[in-house]
Design an enzyme around this catalytic site. Structure first.
Site, short mmCIF file in Angstrom:
data_model
loop_
_atom_site.label_atom_id
_atom_site.label_comp_id
_atom_site.label_asym_id
_atom_site.label_seq_id
_atom_site.Cartn_x
_atom_site.Cartn_y
_atom_site.Cartn_z
N ASN A 1 87.04 45.31 170.54
CA ASN A 1 87.43 46.22 171.62
C ASN A 1 86.30 46.37 172.64
OD1 ASN A 1 86.32 47.60 169.34
ND2 ASN A 1 87.07 49.57 170.05
N GLU B 1 85.31 48.78 175.70
CA GLU B 1 85.62 50.06 176.36
C GLU B 1 85.01 50.13 177.75
OE1 GLU B 1 84.74 53.21 173.55
OE2 GLU B 1 86.46 52.61 172.31
N CYS C 1 91.81 46.68 173.80
CA CYS C 1 91.75 46.59 172.34
C CYS C 1 91.28 45.21 171.90
CB CYS C 1 93.14 46.81 171.75
SG CYS C 1 93.79 48.48 171.91
N GLU D 1 92.57 43.25 169.58
CA GLU D 1 93.65 42.28 169.36
C GLU D 1 94.04 41.59 170.67
OE1 GLU D 1 93.42 45.41 168.39
OE2 GLU D 1 94.55 45.79 166.54
N CYS E 1 97.84 48.74 167.59
CA CYS E 1 98.56 49.76 168.37
C CYS E 1 99.82 49.14 169.00
CB CYS E 1 97.65 50.35 169.45
SG CYS E 1 97.43 49.27 170.88
N CYS F 1 99.29 46.45 171.68
CA CYS F 1 98.86 45.16 171.10
C CYS F 1 100.03 44.47 170.42
CB CYS F 1 97.72 45.38 170.11
SG CYS F 1 96.17 45.78 170.95
N1 THU Z 1 91.69 49.93 169.45
C1 THU Z 1 91.80 48.58 169.21
O1 THU Z 1 90.88 47.81 169.51
N2 THU Z 1 92.94 48.14 168.64
C2 THU Z 1 93.99 48.92 168.29
O2 THU Z 1 95.03 48.42 167.89
C3 THU Z 1 93.87 50.37 168.39
C4 THU Z 1 92.70 50.88 169.11
C5 THU Z 1 90.48 50.41 170.11
C6 THU Z 1 90.71 50.90 171.50
C7 THU Z 1 89.56 51.86 171.68
O3 THU Z 1 88.41 51.13 172.12
C8 THU Z 1 89.29 52.39 170.28
O4 THU Z 1 89.93 51.49 169.39
C9 THU Z 1 89.81 53.79 170.02
O5 THU Z 1 91.16 53.89 170.35
#
Ligand code: THU
Length: 160
Positions: free
Chosen positions: A62, A64, A73, A75, A112, A115
């Site tokens: 991920n 940010e 994210c 994925e 999520c 994704c």
């Molecule tokens: N996140 C992912 O990388 N994948 C997911 O399927 C759910 C959430 C990340 C996004 C963000 O950087 C952190 O997790 C918190 O939501």
């Protein structure tokens, strides 16, 4: 009027070491990717590793952003990287591991909704199911034989 029941079937491995060898090594790559996540705001680190039918492994973590919705994210970082680098290759398997920076978790963390939608696009594009394995930082690993199994009633190109 009729009732329709939709079921999803998952396999649960009690421990990482119960996984087939190829998935252990794919998950290890996801774990390495997780440790390189850029998640200064949530401090929740996610790593993903994708095995392609040409034998290549593509990873993502991920990423940010101070403008929160601009982040991405793990994925999707991985799957878009795979689509950009190997546009002709099919995605066979995806391993995902997630947990906060300070505390590990034994709870398997599923991808999520956004994704799932993004992975579904590639499953439809390649007309081949993508095996998904997801875990926390330790403990149980959940396997789904396809993305469609995690996203019933999905929206895809057939509706356009
Ligand atoms: N996140 C992912 O990388 N994948 C997911 O399927 C759910 C959430 C990340 C996004 C963000 O950087 C952190 O997790 C918190 O939501």
């Amino acid at each position: 009027m009729k009732q329709v029941k939709i079921t999803s079937e998952l396999t649960v491995y009690d421990d990482f070491n119960e996984l087939p060898n190829d998935i252990i090594s794919l998950m290890e790559k996801a774990k390495e990717a997780r440790l390189k996540a850029y998640a200064p705001y949530s401090k929740f680190l996610v790593g993903a590793a994708i095995l392609l039918d040409n034998g290549e492994v593509v990873i993502g973590s991920n990423q940010e952003n101070a403008s929160y919705p601009s982040g991405l994210c793990a994925e999707r970082t991985a799957i878009y990287y795979a689509g950009a680098k190997f546009p002709e290759a099919k995605i066979i398997k995806m391993a995902i591991t997630a947990g906060s920076k300070s505390n590990g978790t034994e709870t398997p963390i599923p991808p999520c909704g956004a994704c799932r939608q993004s992975i579904a696009e590639y499953e439809v594009k390649q007309d081949l199911p993508i095996e998904i394995y997801f875990m926390g930082t330790t403990g149980k690993v959940v396997k789904s034989n396809s993305l469609a199994n995690l996203l019933p009633l999905g929206f895809d190109r057939s509706f356009l």
